[in-house]
Design a protein around this motif. Sequence first.
Motif, PDB file in Angstrom:
ATOM      1  N   THR A  43      42.418  43.223  34.505  1.00 54.86           N
ATOM      2  CA  THR A  43      41.525  44.190  35.310  1.00 54.86           C
ATOM      3  C   THR A  43      40.148  43.878  34.742  1.00 54.86           C
ATOM      4  O   THR A  43      39.692  43.371  33.950  1.00 54.86           O
ATOM      5  CB  THR A  43      42.325  45.615  35.174  1.00 54.86           C
ATOM      6  OG1 THR A  43      41.809  46.020  33.768  1.00 54.86           O
ATOM      7  CG2 THR A  43      43.703  45.775  35.533  1.00 54.86           C
ATOM      8  N   ARG A  63      38.154  39.247  32.932  1.00 58.56           N
ATOM      9  CA  ARG A  63      37.840  38.939  34.084  1.00 58.56           C
ATOM     10  C   ARG A  63      39.063  39.393  35.053  1.00 58.56           C
ATOM     11  O   ARG A  63      40.382  39.399  34.528  1.00 58.56           O
ATOM     12  CB  ARG A  63      37.770  37.425  34.507  1.00 58.56           C
ATOM     13  CG  ARG A  63      37.583  37.234  35.964  1.00 58.56           C
ATOM     14  CD  ARG A  63      37.177  35.593  36.215  1.00 58.56           C
ATOM     15  NE  ARG A  63      37.315  35.428  37.549  1.00 58.56           N
ATOM     16  CZ  ARG A  63      37.106  34.022  38.079  1.00 58.56           C
ATOM     17  NH1 ARG A  63      36.828  33.008  37.304  1.00 58.56           N
ATOM     18  NH2 ARG A  63      36.832  33.977  39.334  1.00 58.56           N
ATOM     19  N   MET A  64      38.841  40.015  36.370  1.00 57.99           N
ATOM     20  CA  MET A  64      39.971  40.593  36.877  1.00 57.99           C
ATOM     21  C   MET A  64      40.814  39.228  37.517  1.00 57.99           C
ATOM     22  O   MET A  64      40.536  38.075  37.643  1.00 57.99           O
ATOM     23  CB  MET A  64      39.591  41.418  38.148  1.00 57.99           C
ATOM     24  CG  MET A  64      38.769  40.749  39.014  1.00 57.99           C
ATOM     25  SD  MET A  64      38.038  41.741  40.611  1.00 57.99           S
ATOM     26  CE  MET A  64      39.784  42.286  41.313  1.00 57.99           C
ATOM     27  N   ASP A  65      42.353  39.595  37.750  1.00 48.92           N
ATOM     28  CA  ASP A  65      43.054  38.703  38.421  1.00 48.92           C
ATOM     29  C   ASP A  65      43.390  37.614  37.537  1.00 48.92           C
ATOM     30  O   ASP A  65      43.467  36.215  38.108  1.00 48.92           O
ATOM     31  CB  ASP A  65      42.555  38.202  39.588  1.00 48.92           C
ATOM     32  CG  ASP A  65      42.586  39.423  40.711  1.00 48.92           C
ATOM     33  OD1 ASP A  65      43.495  40.241  40.432  1.00 48.92           O
ATOM     34  OD2 ASP A  65      41.829  39.473  41.716  1.00 48.92           O
ATOM     35  N   ILE A 301      30.764  39.140  46.542  1.00 53.08           N
ATOM     36  CA  ILE A 301      32.250  39.543  46.416  1.00 53.08           C
ATOM     37  C   ILE A 301      32.798  38.650  45.348  1.00 53.08           C
ATOM     38  O   ILE A 301      33.521  39.092  44.240  1.00 53.08           O
ATOM     39  CB  ILE A 301      32.869  39.189  47.842  1.00 53.08           C
ATOM     40  CG1 ILE A 301      32.564  40.150  48.796  1.00 53.08           C
ATOM     41  CG2 ILE A 301      34.410  39.083  47.479  1.00 53.08           C
ATOM     42  CD1 ILE A 301      33.149  39.724  50.019  1.00 53.08           C
ATOM     43  N   ASN A 305      33.940  39.966  41.445  1.00 50.50           N
ATOM     44  CA  ASN A 305      35.478  39.719  41.217  1.00 50.50           C
ATOM     45  C   ASN A 305      35.655  38.986  39.753  1.00 50.50           C
ATOM     46  O   ASN A 305      36.635  39.020  38.898  1.00 50.50           O
ATOM     47  CB  ASN A 305      36.160  38.566  41.984  1.00 50.50           C
ATOM     48  CG  ASN A 305      36.551  39.247  43.298  1.00 50.50           C
ATOM     49  OD1 ASN A 305      36.617  40.312  43.561  1.00 50.50           O
ATOM     50  ND2 ASN A 305      36.797  38.242  44.166  1.00 50.50           N
ATOM     51  N   ARG A 345      35.563  47.055  44.476  1.00 48.44           N
ATOM     52  CA  ARG A 345      35.949  46.696  43.266  1.00 48.44           C
ATOM     53  C   ARG A 345      36.404  47.458  42.235  1.00 48.44           C
ATOM     54  O   ARG A 345      37.070  47.264  41.384  1.00 48.44           O
ATOM     55  CB  ARG A 345      34.707  45.843  42.620  1.00 48.44           C
ATOM     56  CG  ARG A 345      34.005  44.948  43.162  1.00 48.44           C
ATOM     57  CD  ARG A 345      32.584  44.387  42.262  1.00 48.44           C
ATOM     58  NE  ARG A 345      33.165  44.048  40.883  1.00 48.44           N
ATOM     59  CZ  ARG A 345      32.648  44.689  40.075  1.00 48.44           C
ATOM     60  NH1 ARG A 345      31.955  45.518  40.121  1.00 48.44           N
ATOM     61  NH2 ARG A 345      33.294  44.118  38.872  1.00 48.44           N
TER      62      ARG A 345
END
Length: 376
Positions: A43, A63-65, A301, A305, A345
């Motif tokens: 997350t 970093r997310m994902d 975006i 992210n 976000r």
Amino acid sequence: MSFTLPTYEPPDFSAAPLCDAPPVTLIPAPYKGVAPDDFHATTIYPEYYHCGNNEWKLLQNPRMDCVAVRRKSGSFEAVEFRNLKKGDLVAVGRTEHGEQGIYVHVTGFPQFAPDREAFAFRTGLTRETSFSIDYDFLYDLLRFERDSGFILWVLGPAVVFDSDARNAFSNLIANGYVHGLLAGNALATHDLEGALMGTALGLEIYTKQPAPQGHYNHLETLNRVRAAGSIRKAVESGMIRNGIMRELVALNVPFVLSGSIRDDGPMPEVMADAYKAQDAMRELASRATTVITMATQLHTIATGNMTPSYHVEENGQNEEEGRVRPVYFFSVDMSEFAVSKLADRGSLTAKAILTNVQDFAVTLDRALSGECAPHP
């Protein structure tokens, strides 16, 4: 008004339920680019992994994902699926409160907790929203960050379509308020077109009047700079005498220009490989302590992210991990949709300013240059 960083409050690992948490389970990646079943997805918040004996490791460059990989040093690193190697030790578990040795700490900065009544007027972001206090906060933040942080800007080409805005942002670079920049081919092309021909997409950047055969101007600019070999060589040769790209090169400010399927040219420094561009963008985003995006939905975006809600400083109160501080993220755009994407976000420190980016750049430069008296 002077700016001070909010204090980070780490979890209490000696209290329940974290004191009873099991060690995190690590499973080797079965194939290159493939995570094991039940992988934990990272997350934007501070994440801790239990290594046993009440030792918890903070993910320092998140970093997310992504998935969390434990390295031989014992540290944990956020790794994209495409960068996984067979045998990488990946943290698994879908709970985030310590039940599986993974704790996502969403309350580390209590200063950002919501404090408002259940019912109140004008809490949403619209064209009627006032932003005076946001500007004042931003002025103080940027003065602090100029010497103590890393200010990353993400720009769309609208910033260089206006003479005053282009000059204002060039001043921000020259005055030390820009430590890194992310953009696409268009920002660089039209800024350089402004330097060579005084136009952007064929329109004079002050009067907005079309130049004779102005539709050739950006293509002519591309051709000249490509013939010079690079933007840097065009600047160093004296061909480019003003503008944003000139200031970036002259002061050795790092920038990443990401390619697009619709690009003309493109400029020599533009990265055509999307994943190489993503890696380069992430390298700057991982250093950022404040991010400001202006008039670019897709880059906003994308940067959102890859930008965490916190940054771990190298020399802080904790000698092993460094001081944890928030990362501030601003989105500036005329579109309510664009700035609302920032709020999606979930970042505690995210702010949006709904305005014309040309006016924003000029206002910011005037305030930081001392032309405007601070708000009492």
